[in-house]
Write an enzyme that holds these catalytic residues in place. Structure first.
Site, mmCIF file in Angstrom:
data_model
loop_
_atom_site.group_PDB
_atom_site.id
_atom_site.type_symbol
_atom_site.label_atom_id
_atom_site.label_comp_id
_atom_site.label_asym_id
_atom_site.label_seq_id
_atom_site.Cartn_x
_atom_site.Cartn_y
_atom_site.Cartn_z
ATOM 1 N N ASN A 42 88.174 20.382 87.362
ATOM 2 C CA ASN A 42 88.497 21.483 88.364
ATOM 3 C C ASN A 42 89.025 22.819 87.618
ATOM 4 O OD1 ASN A 42 88.813 21.870 91.569
ATOM 5 N ND2 ASN A 42 90.426 22.899 90.432
ATOM 6 N N ARG A 49 47.197 59.000 93.250
ATOM 7 C CA ARG A 49 47.804 58.865 94.556
ATOM 8 C C ARG A 49 49.134 57.848 94.535
ATOM 9 N NH1 ARG A 49 42.117 57.246 97.671
ATOM 10 N NH2 ARG A 49 41.765 56.825 95.027
ATOM 11 N N ALA A 71 39.937 49.346 85.036
ATOM 12 C CA ALA A 71 41.576 49.321 85.157
ATOM 13 C C ALA A 71 41.971 50.731 84.399
ATOM 14 C CB ALA A 71 42.537 48.424 84.735
ATOM 15 N N ARG A 76 74.166 33.773 86.204
ATOM 16 C CA ARG A 76 73.457 34.505 85.064
ATOM 17 C C ARG A 76 72.919 33.520 83.952
ATOM 18 N NH1 ARG A 76 77.881 38.235 82.460
ATOM 19 N NH2 ARG A 76 75.974 38.700 80.988
HETATM 20 C C1 UD1 Z 1 35.998 52.519 94.821
HETATM 21 C C2 UD1 Z 1 34.365 52.630 95.207
HETATM 22 C C3 UD1 Z 1 34.378 52.554 96.568
HETATM 23 C C4 UD1 Z 1 34.987 51.260 97.051
HETATM 24 C C5 UD1 Z 1 36.411 51.177 96.687
HETATM 25 C C6 UD1 Z 1 36.942 50.215 97.292
HETATM 26 C C7 UD1 Z 1 33.141 54.007 93.360
HETATM 27 C C8 UD1 Z 1 32.654 55.211 93.181
HETATM 28 N N1 UD1 Z 1 33.949 53.896 94.459
HETATM 29 O O1 UD1 Z 1 36.437 53.725 95.453
HETATM 30 O O2 UD1 Z 1 32.917 52.561 96.934
HETATM 31 O O3 UD1 Z 1 34.894 51.250 98.606
HETATM 32 O O4 UD1 Z 1 36.433 51.459 95.205
HETATM 33 O O5 UD1 Z 1 38.424 50.105 96.953
HETATM 34 O O6 UD1 Z 1 33.407 53.187 92.601
HETATM 35 N N2 UD1 Z 1 38.109 53.342 87.188
HETATM 36 C C9 UD1 Z 1 38.100 53.471 85.706
HETATM 37 N N3 UD1 Z 1 37.439 54.318 85.202
HETATM 38 C C10 UD1 Z 1 37.055 55.646 85.725
HETATM 39 C C11 UD1 Z 1 37.218 55.680 87.178
HETATM 40 C C12 UD1 Z 1 37.638 54.471 87.891
HETATM 41 O O7 UD1 Z 1 38.068 52.389 85.020
HETATM 42 O O8 UD1 Z 1 36.761 56.618 85.181
HETATM 43 C C13 UD1 Z 1 38.489 52.351 87.971
HETATM 44 C C14 UD1 Z 1 39.885 52.455 88.553
HETATM 45 O O9 UD1 Z 1 40.960 52.152 87.864
HETATM 46 C C15 UD1 Z 1 39.693 51.310 89.838
HETATM 47 C C16 UD1 Z 1 38.266 51.467 89.897
HETATM 48 O O10 UD1 Z 1 37.680 51.836 88.849
HETATM 49 O O11 UD1 Z 1 40.295 50.191 89.353
HETATM 50 C C17 UD1 Z 1 37.949 52.123 91.205
HETATM 51 O O12 UD1 Z 1 38.211 53.512 91.094
HETATM 52 P P1 UD1 Z 1 38.891 54.337 92.154
HETATM 53 O O13 UD1 Z 1 39.214 55.658 91.851
HETATM 54 O O14 UD1 Z 1 40.039 53.460 92.916
HETATM 55 O O15 UD1 Z 1 37.902 54.433 93.277
HETATM 56 P P2 UD1 Z 1 37.730 54.217 94.961
HETATM 57 O O16 UD1 Z 1 37.982 55.663 95.241
HETATM 58 O O17 UD1 Z 1 39.003 53.575 95.341
HETATM 59 CA CA CA Z 2 40.668 52.241 94.631
#
Ligand code: UD1
Ligand code: CA
Length: 503
Positions: free
Chosen positions: A384, A20, A14, A340
């Site tokens: 009332n 985006r 997370a 409330r």
């Molecule tokens: C990722 C997967 C992709 C998959 C998709 C599913 C990778 C490289 N790709 O893509 O194959 O189909 O999820 O939804 O994992 N995060 C961190 N630290 C970081 C980068 C990311 O904690 O340095 C966490 C983000 O908060 C997120 C998760 O990892 O919860 C995935 O990262 P995100 O950038 O959303 O990956 P996607 O491009 O969605």
């Molecule tokens: Ca994602």
């Protein structure tokens, strides 16, 4: 092996920025169906009973940590100082628990539709296959932006390829990585330590863990999710709206299957944390939020929002906004009222149209039918409260309480200046400003006596329609009023008859 023993730790990723979403709020804190995205993921993973729950935080770290402390105090935040990719994030988590052995569930924090069953099945499949790394996959109509699952001629998984790094043939694959994995802790530690960054984003991809394991001959597995909707991520506001809709459809489907009538599922929104009993009826335009519960035979709506509110059996809430209130059995609220926090309506009580209440107890069978403010009040049973009554609770500095006894009749347009008590069976005269206690059975009158200036219209508005009407009335009555007399109407004699707007 039971699901409870299947995973030693849960790791939620997370730390990502969630660019985006275009939001000042970290992506995983965006809300749908009464929980944050992160809250949904944690709720789905909680029944697995893992000894450790680690949440990797980074972007918006303070806010995420604060949220975690509130919703999942048992979870531990692990800081990924720089967002170097999902593989790096998982590695940071494992570094925080160096002695951990056994299976680890790693899950993206932006998958709010994940269900416990899906995770349990994945963990079970991992154990049954004797796998060291098992990835959850889904067949989707539109795989755009997601990692593709590359399988060999025998159907065995070989690699996960991110879209940006995929060949045209790989892009044609519709089986995608869900971002949910179960892996042996030792194996994962080892393979993550060797991750390269030679990809389009220059990041350490968790997805790159699979291929080297396959090449090394380790047993891996890729398990398709039963329902592809379960694994959909959430990267922007349009996806957030779509996931919210899916989540709501699920909640409403469950309610309808259990015996709740939902007149218009398209405009009815029920949080996953709310409860509705069979034979309750939800009219169009209803939102049930937080810990709201609605009992059997109750009717809510149309167009009502209830937050952290209890609606008991057979009660009705119509076109109203209700926060932190209890609506007792067969009690009714609305239309157009605002309840409330701290409002408690006993059985058969009524709060009618255009009424605001706060910290107010309305006793059994008591009524506040129209246009009133009831703040900091205790109202007994069978009372009332006449139209346009105000419980004047604020002296500009502090709030004070008003106590109304049983079977009291408060006249319309009474100001009850708190602190004040009206005893059992007492009345107040319409238009009174009550600043002193009214003893039981007394009539409290606190207003100027009326005086009538006879002939005023004839003298001051001669020739007007009013003067003609008055003259006609006087003629018909065959009498001429005293030219300049004033008469006073005894307040006492008229107080009672005009007191109430009782229904
Ligand atoms: C990722 C997967 C992709 C998959 C998709 C599913 C990778 C490289 N790709 O893509 O194959 O189909 O999820 O939804 O994992 N995060 C961190 N630290 C970081 C980068 C990311 O904690 O340095 C966490 C983000 O908060 C997120 C998760 O990892 O919860 C995935 O990262 P995100 O950038 O959303 O990956 P996607 O491009 O969605
Ligand atoms: Ca994602």
């Amino acid at each position: 092996m039971s699901a409870q023993q299947a995973v030693a730790a849960v790791v939620v990723l997370a730390a990502g920025q969630g660019t985006r979403m275009r939001s000042a709020t970290p992506k995983v804190l965006h809300e749908l169906g009464g929980r944050s995205m992160l809250g949904h993921v944690l709720a789905a993973a909680a029944p697995l009973g893992a000894g450790e729950t680690l949440v990797v935080v980074g972007s918006g770290r303070e806010a995420v940590e604060e949220h975690l402390a509130a919703v999942a105090p048992g979870a531990r935040a692990v800081v990924q100082a720089e967002q170097l990719g999902s593989g790096h994030a998982a590695r940071v988590a494992l570094d925080a628990v160096p002695d951990l052995e056994g299976a680890v569930l790693v899950v993206n924090g932006d998958a709010p539709l994940l269900r416990q069953r899906t995770l349990t099945e994945l963990a079970r499949a991992h154990v049954e296959a004797g796998s060291v790394f098992t990835v959850l996959t889904a067949e989707v109509e539109d795989p755009t932006g997601l990692g593709r699952i590359v399988r060999d001629a025998e159907g065995a998984p070989r690699a996960i390829v991110e879209e940006r790094d995929a060949t045209p043939e790989q892009r044609a694959v519709r089986e995608v990585n869900a971002g949910v994995y179960v892996a042996n802790a030792g194996t994962l530690r080892r393979v993550l330590a060797g991750l390269a960054t030679d990809n389009a984003q220059g990041e350490q991809y968790l997805t790159d863990a699979l291929a080297p394991l396959v090449e090394g001959g380790a047993p891996v597995a890729a398990v398709r999710a039963e329902d592809p909707a379960d694994v959909l991520g959430c990267n922007d506001r349009r996806e957030l709206a779509a996931r919210r809709r899916t989540l709501n459809d699920r909640v409403l489907d469950d309610l309808m299957r259990s015996g709740v009538t939902v007149v218009d599922p398209a405009t009815t929104w029920v949080d996953v944390t709310a409860a509705v009993a069979p034979d309750a009826l939800l009219e169009p335009g209803v939102q049930l939020r937080g810990t709201t519960s609605v009992a059997a035979g109750a009717v809510v709506g149309p167009d009502s929002t209830l937050v952290d509110t209890t609606v008991e059996e057979g009660a009705a809430v119509v076109r109203s906004h209700v926060l932190g209130a209890v609506v007792g059995p067969r009690a009714s609220v609305g239309p157009f009222s605002y309840l409330r926090p701290g409002t408690r309506l006993a059985a058969d009580a009524k709060v009618g149209a255009f009424v605001e209440t706060k910290n107010a107890e309305v006793g059994e069978g008591s009524k506040v039918p129209h246009l009133s403010y009831v703040g900091d009040a205790t109202i007994g049973r069978g009372a009332n409260i006449g139209a346009a009554t105000v419980f004047v609770n604020y002296d500009g500095v502090a709030k004070h309480r008003t106590t109304i006894g049983d079977e009291v009749r408060i006249g319309s347009d009474t100001m009850l200046v708190a602190p004040v008590t009206v005893g059992d069976g007492a009345y107040t005269a319409a238009g009174s400003v009550i600043t002193q206690d009214v003893p039981p059975g007394a009539m409290g009158v606190a207003r100027a006596a009326q005086r009538n200036v006879a002939g005023w219209v004839r003298r001051r508005r001669p020739g007007s329609a009013a003067a003609r009407a008055a003259a006609a009335a006087e003629g018909a009555a065959g009498q001429q009023g005293p030219a300049d007399a004033e008469t006073g109407a005894g307040a006492d004699s008229r107080a009672g008859s005009a007191a109430n707007s009782e229904q």
